[in-house]
Design an enzyme around this catalytic site. Structure first.
Site, PDB file in Angstrom:
ATOM      1  N   LYS A  27      11.165 -34.810-107.874  1.00  0.00           N
ATOM      2  CA  LYS A  27       9.286 -34.821-107.163  1.00  0.00           C
ATOM      3  C   LYS A  27       8.973 -33.920-106.955  1.00  0.00           C
ATOM      4  O   LYS A  27       9.522 -34.142-105.952  1.00  0.00           O
ATOM      5  CB  LYS A  27       9.873 -36.517-106.432  1.00  0.00           C
ATOM      6  CG  LYS A  27       8.502 -37.335-106.747  1.00  0.00           C
ATOM      7  CD  LYS A  27       8.303 -38.184-105.547  1.00  0.00           C
ATOM      8  CE  LYS A  27       8.864 -37.932-104.161  1.00  0.00           C
ATOM      9  NZ  LYS A  27       7.839 -37.758-103.455  1.00  0.00           N
ATOM     10  N   ASP A  54       4.276 -36.693-107.682  1.00  0.00           N
ATOM     11  CA  ASP A  54       2.956 -37.824-106.769  1.00  0.00           C
ATOM     12  C   ASP A  54       2.079 -37.201-105.639  1.00  0.00           C
ATOM     13  O   ASP A  54       2.586 -37.387-104.862  1.00  0.00           O
ATOM     14  CB  ASP A  54       5.172 -37.712-105.834  1.00  0.00           C
ATOM     15  CG  ASP A  54       4.801 -39.131-105.098  1.00  0.00           C
ATOM     16  OD1 ASP A  54       3.687 -39.943-105.369  1.00  0.00           O
ATOM     17  OD2 ASP A  54       5.375 -38.663-103.605  1.00  0.00           O
ATOM     18  N   LYS A  56      -0.270 -39.755-105.760  1.00  0.00           N
ATOM     19  CA  LYS A  56      -1.092 -40.206-105.997  1.00  0.00           C
ATOM     20  C   LYS A  56      -2.950 -40.859-104.992  1.00  0.00           C
ATOM     21  O   LYS A  56      -2.607 -41.048-104.192  1.00  0.00           O
ATOM     22  CB  LYS A  56      -0.412 -40.475-103.761  1.00  0.00           C
ATOM     23  CG  LYS A  56       1.171 -41.070-104.208  1.00  0.00           C
ATOM     24  CD  LYS A  56       1.413 -41.512-102.108  1.00  0.00           C
ATOM     25  CE  LYS A  56       3.481 -41.798-102.458  1.00  0.00           C
ATOM     26  NZ  LYS A  56       4.067 -40.246-101.949  1.00  0.00           N
ATOM     27  N   ASP A  59      -9.137 -42.839-105.281  1.00  0.00           N
ATOM     28  CA  ASP A  59     -10.383 -42.260-105.194  1.00  0.00           C
ATOM     29  C   ASP A  59     -11.426 -42.750-106.368  1.00  0.00           C
ATOM     30  O   ASP A  59     -10.977 -43.874-106.827  1.00  0.00           O
ATOM     31  CB  ASP A  59     -10.503 -40.772-105.464  1.00  0.00           C
ATOM     32  CG  ASP A  59     -12.107 -39.927-105.033  1.00  0.00           C
ATOM     33  OD1 ASP A  59     -12.836 -40.532-105.502  1.00  0.00           O
ATOM     34  OD2 ASP A  59     -11.392 -38.418-104.431  1.00  0.00           O
ATOM     35  N   THR A 118       6.297 -47.711 -98.299  1.00  0.00           N
ATOM     36  CA  THR A 118       7.758 -48.170 -97.796  1.00  0.00           C
ATOM     37  C   THR A 118       8.415 -47.586 -96.340  1.00  0.00           C
ATOM     38  O   THR A 118       8.904 -48.174 -95.495  1.00  0.00           O
ATOM     39  CB  THR A 118       8.671 -46.753 -98.583  1.00  0.00           C
ATOM     40  OG1 THR A 118       8.209 -46.015 -98.948  1.00  0.00           O
ATOM     41  CG2 THR A 118       9.387 -47.478 -99.890  1.00  0.00           C
ATOM     42  N   ARG A 217      15.513 -36.836 -97.742  1.00  0.00           N
ATOM     43  CA  ARG A 217      16.030 -36.058 -96.660  1.00  0.00           C
ATOM     44  C   ARG A 217      17.788 -36.130 -96.129  1.00  0.00           C
ATOM     45  O   ARG A 217      18.306 -35.628 -96.182  1.00  0.00           O
ATOM     46  CB  ARG A 217      15.675 -36.505 -95.319  1.00  0.00           C
ATOM     47  CG  ARG A 217      14.245 -36.187 -95.412  1.00  0.00           C
ATOM     48  CD  ARG A 217      12.664 -36.362 -94.236  1.00  0.00           C
ATOM     49  NE  ARG A 217      12.801 -37.985 -94.716  1.00  0.00           N
ATOM     50  CZ  ARG A 217      12.091 -38.713 -94.357  1.00  0.00           C
ATOM     51  NH1 ARG A 217      11.381 -38.042 -92.794  1.00  0.00           N
ATOM     52  NH2 ARG A 217      11.101 -39.917 -94.540  1.00  0.00           N
TER      53      ARG A 217
HETATM   54  O1  C5P Z   1      13.195 -38.281 -97.078  1.00  0.00           O
HETATM   55  P1  C5P Z   1      12.693 -39.322 -97.833  1.00  0.00           P
HETATM   56  O2  C5P Z   1      14.300 -39.827 -99.009  1.00  0.00           O
HETATM   57  O3  C5P Z   1      12.047 -40.225 -97.196  1.00  0.00           O
HETATM   58  O4  C5P Z   1      11.409 -38.901 -99.205  1.00  0.00           O
HETATM   59  C1  C5P Z   1      11.335 -39.827-100.007  1.00  0.00           C
HETATM   60  C2  C5P Z   1       9.902 -39.546-100.816  1.00  0.00           C
HETATM   61  O5  C5P Z   1       9.111 -40.633-101.403  1.00  0.00           O
HETATM   62  C3  C5P Z   1       8.584 -38.921-100.187  1.00  0.00           C
HETATM   63  O6  C5P Z   1       8.743 -37.492-100.727  1.00  0.00           O
HETATM   64  C4  C5P Z   1       7.600 -39.918 -99.941  1.00  0.00           C
HETATM   65  O7  C5P Z   1       6.234 -39.350 -99.749  1.00  0.00           O
HETATM   66  C5  C5P Z   1       7.607 -40.993-101.194  1.00  0.00           C
HETATM   67  N1  C5P Z   1       7.560 -42.233-102.059  1.00  0.00           N
HETATM   68  C6  C5P Z   1       7.145 -43.075-100.459  1.00  0.00           C
HETATM   69  N2  C5P Z   1       7.302 -44.734-100.453  1.00  0.00           N
HETATM   70  C7  C5P Z   1       6.069 -44.665-101.567  1.00  0.00           C
HETATM   71  C8  C5P Z   1       5.756 -43.268-102.673  1.00  0.00           C
HETATM   72  C9  C5P Z   1       6.168 -42.033-102.669  1.00  0.00           C
HETATM   73  O8  C5P Z   1       8.057 -42.973 -99.579  1.00  0.00           O
HETATM   74  N3  C5P Z   1       5.431 -45.503-101.772  1.00  0.00           N
END
Ligand code: C5P
Length: 239
Positions: A27, A54, A56, A59, A118, A217
């Site tokens: 992603k 991603d 998002k 606009d 999230t 992460r």
């Molecule tokens: O590091 P981590 O596992 O938290 O990464 C989650 C990824 O998913 C990040 O790149 C974040 O931008 C993305 N994301 C998210 N919640 C959403 C959509 C995308 O955490 N609703």
């Protein structure tokens, strides 16, 4: 899919190189795309990874449609917009992806609507964003709107997967970030290590009905990312 939340092409290539053979999807989000642009997609593709872009988009409908057209032209397999941008915006995105795929004779990417981030919990959704319902009912509302617009699926936290699957049926694509190992992270009110709030373990997210997991992460910040990715894959494949 690994979330390539890194600042440069070199860092992206190095992380992908370590995960080659374990994962097949990545992603690319706002950090890497702002730093490196479409070259990031090329870097991933050279490594054999398919790309979820991603960005998002959120606009006015015309601008989102034009952005989705360009994203489609880049050959990504999945992209997303904020479903909270409204029906006209989501329709413009879905229509632009279909039209661009035809114009450039390439597969149409899966187009997803982001529901509720999230990182937001009920309190933040209500007090900061001004949405007076529960997270779950707002997620279901936005998913229904995304479907009405012709989108293929949505992005939602692990905690809304089961109700989403029930409401939207088996063909609705559900993509889930917020994947964490920590058992404590699944307990409401428990202290948490970072900004993600509505989280679950990989196995629980899959069992609830997710189609794709996005993991950042827990893999990229691990001392051995390849080992961390393999552990997740093993957990998902275990009987
Ligand atoms: O590091 P981590 O596992 O938290 O990464 C989650 C990824 O998913 C990040 O790149 C974040 O931008 C993305 N994301 C998210 N919640 C959403 C959509 C995308 O955490 N609703």
């Amino acid at each position: 899919m690994i979330a390539l939340d890194v600042p440069s092409l070199d860092a992206a290539d190095s992380l992908l190189g370590r995960l080659d053979g374990t994962l097949t999807g990545c992603k690319i989000g706002s950090q890497l795309f702002t730093a490196a642009g479409p070259a990031a997609i090329e870097t991933a593709r050279k490594r054999g990874f398919r790309v979820f872009l991603d960005l998002k988009f959120h606009d006015i409908p015309n601008t989102v449609g034009l952005a989705v057209r360009e994203a489609t032209r880049l050959g990504v397999f999945m992209l997303n917009i904020h479903a909270s941008g409204g029906l006209a915006m989501a329709c413009a995105a879905a229509d632009a992806a279909t039209k661009a795929a035809g114009d450039f004779a390439i597969p149409r990417p899966l187009c997803l609507g982001v529901t509720v981030l999230t990182s937001l919990d009920r309190r933040a959704l209500q007090r900061e964003v001004g949405v007076p319902t529960s997270v779950e009912s707002h997620v279901l509302h936005l998913a229904a709107l995304a479907r009405e617009a012709g989108l293929d699926g949505c992005v939602a936290s692990p905690q809304e997967i089961s109700p989403l699957r029930l409401a939207m049926g088996p063909r609705w694509v559900i993509v889930t970030p917020g994947i964490r190992w920590e058992k404590a992270a699944e307990t409401p009110g428990a202290s948490r290590p970072d900004d993600q709030v509505r989280v679950a373990t990989p196995r629980r997210a899959l069992a609830a009905g997710a189609d794709y997991l996005v993991v950042g992460r827990p893999i990229s910040a691990a001392s051995d990312p390849a080992k961390a990715a393999a552990a997740i894959v093993a957990e998902l494949s275990a009987p």
